[in-house]
Motif scaffolding. Structure first.
Motif, PDB file in Angstrom:
ATOM      1  N   SER A  49       0.849  -1.196   0.000  1.00 42.55           N
ATOM      2  CA  SER A  49       0.000   0.000   0.000  1.00 42.55           C
ATOM      3  C   SER A  49       0.882   1.243   0.000  1.00 42.55           C
ATOM      4  O   SER A  49       1.828   1.348   0.784  1.00 42.55           O
ATOM      5  CB  SER A  49      -0.932  -0.002   1.210  1.00 42.55           C
ATOM      6  OG  SER A  49      -0.180  -0.053   2.418  1.00 42.55           O
ATOM      7  N   SER A 105      -0.745  10.590  10.589  1.00 41.88           N
ATOM      8  CA  SER A 105      -2.154  10.191  10.491  1.00 41.88           C
ATOM      9  C   SER A 105      -2.415   9.190   9.367  1.00 41.88           C
ATOM     10  O   SER A 105      -3.571   8.819   9.118  1.00 41.88           O
ATOM     11  CB  SER A 105      -3.038  11.433  10.283  1.00 41.88           C
ATOM     12  OG  SER A 105      -2.685  12.106   9.088  1.00 41.88           O
ATOM     13  N   HIS A 106      -1.342   8.736   8.705  1.00 42.58           N
ATOM     14  CA  HIS A 106      -1.513   7.761   7.621  1.00 42.58           C
ATOM     15  C   HIS A 106      -0.525   6.597   7.761  1.00 42.58           C
ATOM     16  O   HIS A 106       0.106   6.159   6.801  1.00 42.58           O
ATOM     17  CB  HIS A 106      -1.346   8.434   6.257  1.00 42.58           C
ATOM     18  CG  HIS A 106      -2.460   9.376   5.925  1.00 42.58           C
ATOM     19  ND1 HIS A 106      -2.494  10.671   6.391  1.00 42.58           N
ATOM     20  CD2 HIS A 106      -3.601   9.192   5.190  1.00 42.58           C
ATOM     21  CE1 HIS A 106      -3.606  11.259   5.953  1.00 42.58           C
ATOM     22  NE2 HIS A 106      -4.281  10.394   5.225  1.00 42.58           N
ATOM     23  N   GLN A 107      -0.414   6.081   8.963  1.00 38.51           N
ATOM     24  CA  GLN A 107       0.516   4.995   9.232  1.00 38.51           C
ATOM     25  C   GLN A 107       0.005   3.620   8.785  1.00 38.51           C
ATOM     26  O   GLN A 107       0.682   2.606   8.950  1.00 38.51           O
ATOM     27  CB  GLN A 107       0.858   4.971  10.720  1.00 38.51           C
ATOM     28  CG  GLN A 107       1.775   6.105  11.156  1.00 38.51           C
ATOM     29  CD  GLN A 107       3.130   6.038  10.466  1.00 38.51           C
ATOM     30  OE1 GLN A 107       3.890   5.090  10.644  1.00 38.51           O
ATOM     31  NE2 GLN A 107       3.442   7.052   9.653  1.00 38.51           N
ATOM     32  N   GLU A 108      -1.197   3.594   8.211  1.00 39.04           N
ATOM     33  CA  GLU A 108      -1.716   2.318   7.715  1.00 39.04           C
ATOM     34  C   GLU A 108      -1.073   1.907   6.392  1.00 39.04           C
ATOM     35  O   GLU A 108      -1.228   0.765   5.949  1.00 39.04           O
ATOM     36  CB  GLU A 108      -3.238   2.399   7.549  1.00 39.04           C
ATOM     37  CG  GLU A 108      -3.722   3.306   6.428  1.00 39.04           C
ATOM     38  CD  GLU A 108      -3.880   4.771   6.840  1.00 39.04           C
ATOM     39  OE1 GLU A 108      -4.573   5.510   6.126  1.00 39.04           O
ATOM     40  OE2 GLU A 108      -3.292   5.158   7.874  1.00 39.04           O
ATOM     41  N   TYR A 109      -0.325   2.826   5.776  1.00 39.12           N
ATOM     42  CA  TYR A 109       0.347   2.523   4.502  1.00 39.12           C
ATOM     43  C   TYR A 109       1.712   1.884   4.755  1.00 39.12           C
ATOM     44  O   TYR A 109       2.356   2.131   5.778  1.00 39.12           O
ATOM     45  CB  TYR A 109       0.526   3.798   3.684  1.00 39.12           C
ATOM     46  CG  TYR A 109      -0.770   4.335   3.112  1.00 39.12           C
ATOM     47  CD1 TYR A 109      -1.219   3.940   1.854  1.00 39.12           C
ATOM     48  CD2 TYR A 109      -1.541   5.237   3.830  1.00 39.12           C
ATOM     49  CE1 TYR A 109      -2.411   4.424   1.329  1.00 39.12           C
ATOM     50  CE2 TYR A 109      -2.743   5.719   3.318  1.00 39.12           C
ATOM     51  CZ  TYR A 109      -3.167   5.315   2.066  1.00 39.12           C
ATOM     52  OH  TYR A 109      -4.343   5.787   1.558  1.00 39.12           O
ATOM     53  N   ASP A 110       2.148   1.082   3.777  1.00 36.81           N
ATOM     54  CA  ASP A 110       3.476   0.473   3.861  1.00 36.81           C
ATOM     55  C   ASP A 110       4.572   1.467   3.479  1.00 36.81           C
ATOM     56  O   ASP A 110       5.643   1.480   4.083  1.00 36.81           O
ATOM     57  CB  ASP A 110       3.564  -0.745   2.929  1.00 36.81           C
ATOM     58  CG  ASP A 110       2.599  -1.851   3.331  1.00 36.81           C
ATOM     59  OD1 ASP A 110       2.536  -2.162   4.532  1.00 36.81           O
ATOM     60  OD2 ASP A 110       1.904  -2.377   2.448  1.00 36.81           O
ATOM     61  N   HIS A 160       5.672   3.421  11.256  1.00 36.28           N
ATOM     62  CA  HIS A 160       5.367   2.151  10.585  1.00 36.28           C
ATOM     63  C   HIS A 160       5.761   2.163   9.111  1.00 36.28           C
ATOM     64  O   HIS A 160       6.455   1.267   8.628  1.00 36.28           O
ATOM     65  CB  HIS A 160       3.874   1.830  10.704  1.00 36.28           C
ATOM     66  CG  HIS A 160       3.454   0.674   9.844  1.00 36.28           C
ATOM     67  ND1 HIS A 160       3.805  -0.632  10.130  1.00 36.28           N
ATOM     68  CD2 HIS A 160       2.749   0.628   8.675  1.00 36.28           C
ATOM     69  CE1 HIS A 160       3.323  -1.426   9.196  1.00 36.28           C
ATOM     70  NE2 HIS A 160       2.678  -0.697   8.294  1.00 36.28           N
TER      71      HIS A 160
END
Length: 231
Positions: free
Chosen positions: A4, A54-59, A79
């Protein structure tokens, strides 16, 4: 599992980045940052960090910026890994193939459509001066401000119809008594960046590490202090 990816890019090069996306057929989730943040590197740094946090869900988070007045130094991600171009600024990103770029920086004022559209662009500053001081005094003030420049160089990146902007740019060069030059730029560096087929011109910052001045190299660190474009 597919990686991602989030692209965080400067609105000043939105036309060029969009062209690179079109040419490569690559479309990532994208956040366009206000070009006005260039006027305050510390604030740009703070806003970028907020978006990253606020966008640490991305790889992976791609940062569509150059050194930009050291605004990227100190950025970190817990992350996601960060990736950025090892470039002094937007000028070098678009003119990376220009051999004499370093030698003309001190005497050349660079513009593109994106740079001319800003609220504090050269065009807007000139109009502000006219409204406040009148045409004659405005030209005198602008002449003093740009006395160390010899040329106004418009970068043709191929991202938009240049003819729509030449008249305004040429008029500004006449007001400032600067030679008007059009030079060819490109979006090849942005295409390489988006494709993830990276070479030495891309810096990867692993999770937990910070962006440092060494990531840009000595020349970039010096140039960002002496020849940073401001809107």
């Amino acid at each position: 599992m597919k990686e991602s990816i989030l692209l965080i890019a400067c609105g000043m090069i939105q036309d060029e980045m969009s062209l690179a996306m079109k040419n490569t057929g690559i479309n990532y989730d994208t956040i366009w940052m206000s070009a006005e943040l260039h006027n305050n590197p510390d604030m740009l740094n703070q806003e970028l960090q907020k978006v990253i946090d606020s966008h640490q869900e991305y790889d992976t988070i791609l940062l569509g910026y150059g050194n930009c007045g050291k605004a990227l130094i100190g950025l970190r991600s817990d992350h996601a890994r960060l990736a950025l171009l090892r470039s002094e600024d937007c000028i070098q990103i678009l003119l990376h193939n220009k051999e004499k770029l370093k030698s003309i920086r001190g005497e050349t004022y660079f513009i593109t459509k994106g740079w001319m559209m800003g609220k504090k662009s050269l065009k807007e500053e000139y109009h502000y001066a006219i409204n406040k001081y009148g045409p004659k005094r405005a030209e005198m003030i602008m002449g003093i401000m740009f006395k160390n420049y010899k040329s106004l160089m418009m970068i043709d990146s191929g991202a938009y119809n240049l003819e729509d902007w030449i008249h305004c740019a040429r008029h500004l060069s006449q007001v400032l008594k600067l030679d008007f030059i059009i030079t060819q730029g490109d979006v090849e560096l942005l295409e390489m960046f988006l494709s993830l087929a990276w070479d030495h011109r891309v810096v990867v910052i692993e999770p937990g590490a910070e962006v440092t001045k060494d990531d840009f190299g000595v020349e970039c660190a010096v140039a960002s202090c002496t020849n940073m474009f401001t809107m």
